[in-house]
Design a protein around this motif. Sequence first.
Motif, PDB file in Angstrom:
ATOM      1  N   ALA A   1       0.831  -1.212   0.000  1.00  0.00           N
ATOM      2  CA  ALA A   1       0.000   0.000   0.000  1.00  0.00           C
ATOM      3  C   ALA A   1       0.862   1.258   0.000  1.00  0.00           C
ATOM      4  O   ALA A   1       0.574   2.222  -0.726  1.00  0.00           O
ATOM      5  CB  ALA A   1      -0.927  -0.012   1.215  1.00  0.00           C
ATOM      6  N   LEU A   2       1.924   1.266   0.809  1.00  0.00           N
ATOM      7  CA  LEU A   2       2.813   2.431   0.850  1.00  0.00           C
ATOM      8  C   LEU A   2       3.452   2.682  -0.507  1.00  0.00           C
ATOM      9  O   LEU A   2       3.578   3.824  -0.963  1.00  0.00           O
ATOM     10  CB  LEU A   2       3.905   2.225   1.903  1.00  0.00           C
ATOM     11  N   LEU A   3       3.857   1.617  -1.177  1.00  0.00           N
ATOM     12  CA  LEU A   3       4.506   1.758  -2.482  1.00  0.00           C
ATOM     13  C   LEU A   3       3.533   2.152  -3.583  1.00  0.00           C
ATOM     14  O   LEU A   3       3.909   2.834  -4.536  1.00  0.00           O
ATOM     15  CB  LEU A   3       5.196   0.443  -2.856  1.00  0.00           C
ATOM     16  N   SER A   4       2.283   1.738  -3.449  1.00  0.00           N
ATOM     17  CA  SER A   4       1.311   1.971  -4.529  1.00  0.00           C
ATOM     18  C   SER A   4       0.998   3.438  -4.757  1.00  0.00           C
ATOM     19  O   SER A   4       0.529   3.816  -5.832  1.00  0.00           O
ATOM     20  CB  SER A   4       0.015   1.211  -4.229  1.00  0.00           C
ATOM     21  N   VAL A   5       1.235   4.284  -3.753  1.00  0.00           N
ATOM     22  CA  VAL A   5       0.895   5.706  -3.893  1.00  0.00           C
ATOM     23  C   VAL A   5       2.085   6.551  -4.343  1.00  0.00           C
ATOM     24  O   VAL A   5       1.962   7.767  -4.480  1.00  0.00           O
ATOM     25  CB  VAL A   5       0.312   6.264  -2.577  1.00  0.00           C
ATOM     26  N   LEU A   6       3.254   5.920  -4.573  1.00  0.00           N
ATOM     27  CA  LEU A   6       4.381   6.674  -5.110  1.00  0.00           C
ATOM     28  C   LEU A   6       4.084   7.068  -6.556  1.00  0.00           C
ATOM     29  O   LEU A   6       3.462   6.303  -7.302  1.00  0.00           O
ATOM     30  CB  LEU A   6       5.659   5.839  -5.048  1.00  0.00           C
ATOM     31  N   PRO A   7       4.525   8.241  -6.996  1.00  0.00           N
ATOM     32  CA  PRO A   7       4.213   8.695  -8.368  1.00  0.00           C
ATOM     33  C   PRO A   7       4.673   7.725  -9.447  1.00  0.00           C
ATOM     34  O   PRO A   7       4.022   7.595 -10.486  1.00  0.00           O
ATOM     35  CB  PRO A   7       4.973  10.031  -8.464  1.00  0.00           C
ATOM     36  N   GLU A   8       5.794   7.039  -9.213  1.00  0.00           N
ATOM     37  CA  GLU A   8       6.328   6.150 -10.246  1.00  0.00           C
ATOM     38  C   GLU A   8       5.733   4.741 -10.207  1.00  0.00           C
ATOM     39  O   GLU A   8       6.095   3.880 -11.018  1.00  0.00           O
ATOM     40  CB  GLU A   8       7.862   6.056 -10.124  1.00  0.00           C
ATOM     41  N   SER A   9       4.805   4.506  -9.269  1.00  0.00           N
ATOM     42  CA  SER A   9       4.226   3.163  -9.144  1.00  0.00           C
ATOM     43  C   SER A   9       3.362   2.812 -10.357  1.00  0.00           C
ATOM     44  O   SER A   9       2.606   3.633 -10.867  1.00  0.00           O
ATOM     45  CB  SER A   9       3.379   3.062  -7.876  1.00  0.00           C
ATOM     46  N   GLU A  10       3.499   1.569 -10.819  1.00  0.00           N
ATOM     47  CA  GLU A  10       2.674   1.080 -11.917  1.00  0.00           C
ATOM     48  C   GLU A  10       1.424   0.371 -11.422  1.00  0.00           C
ATOM     49  O   GLU A  10       0.567  -0.016 -12.226  1.00  0.00           O
ATOM     50  CB  GLU A  10       3.499   0.125 -12.798  1.00  0.00           C
ATOM     51  N   GLU A  11       1.317   0.186 -10.100  1.00  0.00           N
ATOM     52  CA  GLU A  11       0.153  -0.474  -9.517  1.00  0.00           C
ATOM     53  C   GLU A  11      -0.918   0.569  -9.186  1.00  0.00           C
ATOM     54  O   GLU A  11      -0.603   1.726  -8.883  1.00  0.00           O
ATOM     55  CB  GLU A  11       0.550  -1.218  -8.236  1.00  0.00           C
ATOM     56  N   PRO A  12      -2.207   0.179  -9.206  1.00  0.00           N
ATOM     57  CA  PRO A  12      -3.251   1.124  -8.787  1.00  0.00           C
ATOM     58  C   PRO A  12      -3.072   1.472  -7.308  1.00  0.00           C
ATOM     59  O   PRO A  12      -2.720   0.608  -6.507  1.00  0.00           O
ATOM     60  CB  PRO A  12      -4.550   0.347  -9.029  1.00  0.00           C
ATOM     61  N   PRO A  13      -3.287   2.733  -6.945  1.00  0.00           N
ATOM     62  CA  PRO A  13      -3.070   3.124  -5.556  1.00  0.00           C
ATOM     63  C   PRO A  13      -4.019   2.406  -4.605  1.00  0.00           C
ATOM     64  O   PRO A  13      -5.200   2.210  -4.900  1.00  0.00           O
ATOM     65  CB  PRO A  13      -3.316   4.635  -5.560  1.00  0.00           C
ATOM     66  N   VAL A  14      -3.469   2.003  -3.464  1.00  0.00           N
ATOM     67  CA  VAL A  14      -4.257   1.372  -2.404  1.00  0.00           C
ATOM     68  C   VAL A  14      -4.491   2.421  -1.321  1.00  0.00           C
ATOM     69  O   VAL A  14      -3.538   2.922  -0.720  1.00  0.00           O
ATOM     70  CB  VAL A  14      -3.525   0.154  -1.807  1.00  0.00           C
ATOM     71  N   VAL A  15      -5.738   2.766  -1.095  1.00  0.00           N
ATOM     72  CA  VAL A  15      -6.078   3.743  -0.061  1.00  0.00           C
ATOM     73  C   VAL A  15      -6.444   2.982   1.201  1.00  0.00           C
ATOM     74  O   VAL A  15      -7.448   2.250   1.230  1.00  0.00           O
ATOM     75  CB  VAL A  15      -7.241   4.650  -0.505  1.00  0.00           C
ATOM     76  N   LEU A  16      -5.604   3.133   2.228  1.00  0.00           N
ATOM     77  CA  LEU A  16      -5.857   2.425   3.480  1.00  0.00           C
ATOM     78  C   LEU A  16      -7.033   3.063   4.203  1.00  0.00           C
ATOM     79  O   LEU A  16      -7.131   4.289   4.294  1.00  0.00           O
ATOM     80  CB  LEU A  16      -4.615   2.462   4.368  1.00  0.00           C
ATOM     81  N   SER A  17      -7.909   2.243   4.742  1.00  0.00           N
ATOM     82  CA  SER A  17      -9.071   2.765   5.460  1.00  0.00           C
ATOM     83  C   SER A  17      -8.672   3.136   6.880  1.00  0.00           C
ATOM     84  O   SER A  17      -7.920   2.421   7.540  1.00  0.00           O
ATOM     85  CB  SER A  17     -10.177   1.710   5.500  1.00  0.00           C
ATOM     86  N   GLY A  18      -9.181   4.273   7.331  1.00  0.00           N
ATOM     87  CA  GLY A  18      -8.983   4.688   8.711  1.00  0.00           C
ATOM     88  C   GLY A  18      -7.557   5.078   9.028  1.00  0.00           C
ATOM     89  O   GLY A  18      -6.693   5.168   8.168  1.00  0.00           O
ATOM     90  N   GLU A  19      -7.328   5.318  10.312  1.00  0.00           N
ATOM     91  CA  GLU A  19      -6.013   5.682  10.827  1.00  0.00           C
ATOM     92  C   GLU A  19      -5.400   4.472  11.515  1.00  0.00           C
ATOM     93  O   GLU A  19      -6.106   3.544  11.899  1.00  0.00           O
ATOM     94  CB  GLU A  19      -6.152   6.834  11.832  1.00  0.00           C
ATOM     95  N   PRO A  20      -4.070   4.459  11.698  1.00  0.00           N
ATOM     96  CA  PRO A  20      -3.469   3.375  12.481  1.00  0.00           C
ATOM     97  C   PRO A  20      -4.102   3.308  13.862  1.00  0.00           C
ATOM     98  O   PRO A  20      -4.400   4.352  14.466  1.00  0.00           O
ATOM     99  CB  PRO A  20      -1.995   3.785  12.571  1.00  0.00           C
ATOM    100  N   PRO A  21      -4.342   2.113  14.401  1.00  0.00           N
ATOM    101  CA  PRO A  21      -4.949   1.998  15.730  1.00  0.00           C
ATOM    102  C   PRO A  21      -4.114   2.676  16.809  1.00  0.00           C
ATOM    103  O   PRO A  21      -2.906   2.874  16.650  1.00  0.00           O
ATOM    104  CB  PRO A  21      -5.013   0.481  15.951  1.00  0.00           C
ATOM    105  N   ASP A  22      -4.758   3.015  17.887  1.00  0.00           N
ATOM    106  CA  ASP A  22      -4.091   3.594  19.044  1.00  0.00           C
ATOM    107  C   ASP A  22      -3.114   2.563  19.614  1.00  0.00           C
ATOM    108  O   ASP A  22      -3.492   1.410  19.835  1.00  0.00           O
ATOM    109  CB  ASP A  22      -5.169   3.947  20.087  1.00  0.00           C
ATOM    110  N   PRO A  23      -1.845   2.950  19.882  1.00  0.00           N
ATOM    111  CA  PRO A  23      -0.891   1.983  20.428  1.00  0.00           C
ATOM    112  C   PRO A  23      -1.236   1.483  21.826  1.00  0.00           C
ATOM    113  O   PRO A  23      -0.621   0.542  22.320  1.00  0.00           O
ATOM    114  CB  PRO A  23       0.440   2.748  20.434  1.00  0.00           C
ATOM    115  N   SER A  24      -2.238   2.096  22.449  1.00  0.00           N
ATOM    116  CA  SER A  24      -2.709   1.571  23.737  1.00  0.00           C
ATOM    117  C   SER A  24      -3.822   0.538  23.536  1.00  0.00           C
ATOM    118  O   SER A  24      -4.269  -0.089  24.497  1.00  0.00           O
ATOM    119  CB  SER A  24      -3.220   2.713  24.625  1.00  0.00           C
TER     120      SER A  24
END
Length: 322
Positions: A247-270
């Motif tokens: 997912a992180l790589l898919s949003v780079l400008p040079e990526s040939e893969e369709p962008p993956v938009v992650l849902s939500g925010e990372p969970p709380d570390p607690s």
Amino acid sequence: MSGLLSAEGLRVVFPGRRGAPAARAVDGVDLEIGAGEIVALVGESGCGKSTLARALLGLVRPTEGAVSFGGARLGYASRALKEYRRRVQLVLQDPSGSLNPRHTVYDAVAEGLRIHGYEGDERAAVAEALARAGLRPPERFFLRYPHELSGGQRQRVVIAGALVLGPELIVADEPVASLDASVRGEILALLLRLRDELGLSALVVTHDLGLAWNIADRVAVMYLGRIVETGSVESVLTAPKHPYTQALLSVLPESEEPPVVLSGEPPDPSRIPGGCRFHARCHVLATGRAGAVADRCRGETLPILSGAASDQAACHWASAGG
């Protein structure tokens, strides 16, 4: 590759306020940096990478686990930490915030020498560090103040301040994030040259996978307090195994893969979820591609990746050949 800096079973837990659950900022990390190696630690903001870097520097004492340097476990007595910080230096993101506006360039670079009681020729040491950082002739910069320098020059002064003590490893936290694009390449080229000329090792903390591609030998991808994928820069960034890395790589400008938009925010570390800690945002699981391992993704916790240099991914789907 001989190991220089290593972490084993590292955990950093911050107590919650007013009875709130403790935050597991670093929740089990094994990591090794070899002599002369550049490792990029990448991930979203809030994933724990800066806390991990501070723990490796001895600025935060781990709740569990150990940091070792040159095969010796790091001690936390003041004398031991002082000696360690001569050998391992920090380069921060914002050079303007790192430099005292009332101190000249000479004083900024000489500060480390004075703290550590350097007995050699201070002027020569400062001049050599500035020259190695690309500020030549160095004497021309001695009496300048930070506001008289460009952003790239200020970052070079910060790097010179780290180099002046002759460290074996530097930890660079987002070293080019505040610089113009035209200057970033120069600073990255400088770090590579220092590695080649001095055998300097580096841990580069960044959210920028493009930067990792340009500078690193090896990449460690961090998510919610743990390293979820690690390996050579070529293998991780050209054939990522973990859905988070994909997912992180898919949003780079040079990526040939369709962008993956992650849902939500990372969970709380607690409140780290059970099973794979990425499963609530995983596009592979959400689209049904996880198949027979879907239940394991939701309920079976993955082991900590080893600190070895081999290619590894903490993912049930990838382990099953996904």
